[in-house]
Design an enzyme around this catalytic site. Structure first.
Site, PDB file in Angstrom:
ATOM      1  N   CYS A  34      -0.351  -6.438  -5.959  1.00  0.00           N
ATOM      2  CA  CYS A  34      -0.589  -5.548  -4.812  1.00  0.00           C
ATOM      3  C   CYS A  34       0.615  -4.618  -4.699  1.00  0.00           C
ATOM      4  O   CYS A  34       1.152  -4.177  -5.714  1.00  0.00           O
ATOM      5  CB  CYS A  34      -0.824  -6.348  -3.532  1.00  0.00           C
ATOM      6  SG  CYS A  34       0.555  -7.415  -3.054  1.00  0.00           S
TER       7      CYS A  34
ATOM      8  N   ARG B 127      -4.782   4.388  -3.730  1.00  0.00           N
ATOM      9  CA  ARG B 127      -3.475   4.100  -4.320  1.00  0.00           C
ATOM     10  C   ARG B 127      -3.628   3.687  -5.774  1.00  0.00           C
ATOM     11  O   ARG B 127      -2.844   4.108  -6.628  1.00  0.00           O
ATOM     12  CB  ARG B 127      -2.760   3.009  -3.519  1.00  0.00           C
ATOM     13  CG  ARG B 127      -2.259   3.470  -2.169  1.00  0.00           C
ATOM     14  CD  ARG B 127      -1.735   2.300  -1.336  1.00  0.00           C
ATOM     15  NE  ARG B 127      -0.573   1.671  -1.937  1.00  0.00           N
ATOM     16  CZ  ARG B 127      -0.038   0.529  -1.490  1.00  0.00           C
ATOM     17  NH1 ARG B 127      -0.588  -0.098  -0.466  1.00  0.00           N
ATOM     18  NH2 ARG B 127       1.028   0.021  -2.088  1.00  0.00           N
TER      19      ARG B 127
END
Length: 301
Positions: free
Chosen positions: A251, A192
């Protein structure tokens, strides 16, 4: 639905006043002999598929990050609620200012760190995360309950006293990215971070903040438990190619960034902030700059 208990080994509680936890992380061996003592509150901070799971530690109360303990007036997931709302929710859970709180989750160490950091940001220091969470508790053969949660009991007297700088926004993150004494650490997976895997939330751009450093939160754990402090220090120093005076943790939605905050605290770092909006904010179309590809070897000093 009736409540059922599976028996297990749970030592008898020792008498005397209950002091604060020995640090931000405690094991089942610390919690078990104190379970049920006055002044101890155990909170289940599970999210997602683990929220409302069948089994729980006896007496645990629900710290509902997916529900009441996020600000749903925000378009971003898991936004920190305001001080008044947080105070009300903690009082409704029967938490007092003088209590000792242990938080856990059903995944191991995942969302429990978010609950711990929220309490810390609201001025409450008598909280710790259960190392290994519910899986470690059950693996130790300790008792668990099922069915409906027991009544909470009297309202608590908890009062939020927010601390500046523990939860920050995009402007503070941008400033940290240009500060040689700071670093922004991203807890998402390497795929990611590099923009090679789609974001689980639709509409977000792939990639990462220019200058951010990738440190997947799972790198701080082994077998669902946090690494020992010396190994945590080594992991952080390797990721940062040294050290920093200040770390900003990010995050996907501000949850696993708090696992990095927990690891950094255990490793001895003190200037810590969590980016509340995280990639759910930064990665929106038309947002701040985003880059793709793998990071370089460590962060430049």
């Amino acid at each position: 639905m009736a409540s059922h208990r599976i028996r297990g080994r749970c030592p008898v509680s020792a008498p005397g006043p209950l002091g604060p936890p020995p640090g931000p992380l405690v094991g089942a061996d610390w919690l078990a002999p104190r379970l049920g003592r006055p002044g101890l509150v155990v909170l289940d901070a599970s999210v997602g598929a683990h929220r409302g799971a069948v089994w729980r530690i006896p007496g645990a109360r629900v710290f509902d990050i997916d529900g009441a303990l996020s600000d749903h007036s925000s378009p971003l997931p898991h936004t920190m609620p305001g001080a008044d709302r947080f105070t009300e929710e903690m009082r409704s859970l029967g938490v007092d200012d003088a209590d000792t709180v242990v938080v856990y989750d059903g995944a191991g160490i995942y969302s429990s760190a978010r609950a711990w950091w929220m309490l810390r940001a609201m001025g409450f220091d008598r909280a710790a995360v259960l190392d290994g969470g519910l899986p470690a508790w059950r693996a130790a053969g300790l008792p668990v309950d099922s069915g409906e949660s027991a009544p909470v009991g009297p309202r608590g007297d908890f009062t939020a006293r927010p601390r500046e700088g523990l939860v920050v926004g995009a402007e503070e993150v941008a400033a940290a990215l240009s500060d040689p004494g700071a670093a922004v650490l991203d807890a998402r997976s390497r795929e990611r971070f590099a923009g090679e895997a789609a974001e689980p939330r639709s509409g977000l751009r792939g990639g990462h903040m220019p200058g951010a450093v990738n440190l997947p939160f799972g790198d701080l754990q082994q077998g669902g438990r946090m690494l020992p402090a010396p190994r945590l220090r080594a992991v952080f120093r390797a990721a940062l190619a040294g050290d920093r005076d200040r770390l900003v943790l990010s995050c996907g939605s501000g949850v696993t960034a708090c696992v990095l905050a927990l690891g950094a605290e255990l490793a001895g770092y003190r200037g810590l902030s969590v980016y509340d909006g995280s990639w759910s904010e930064w990665g929106r179309p038309g947002g701040p700059p985003v880059v793709a590809g793998e990071e370089s070897e460590g962060a430049p000093l």
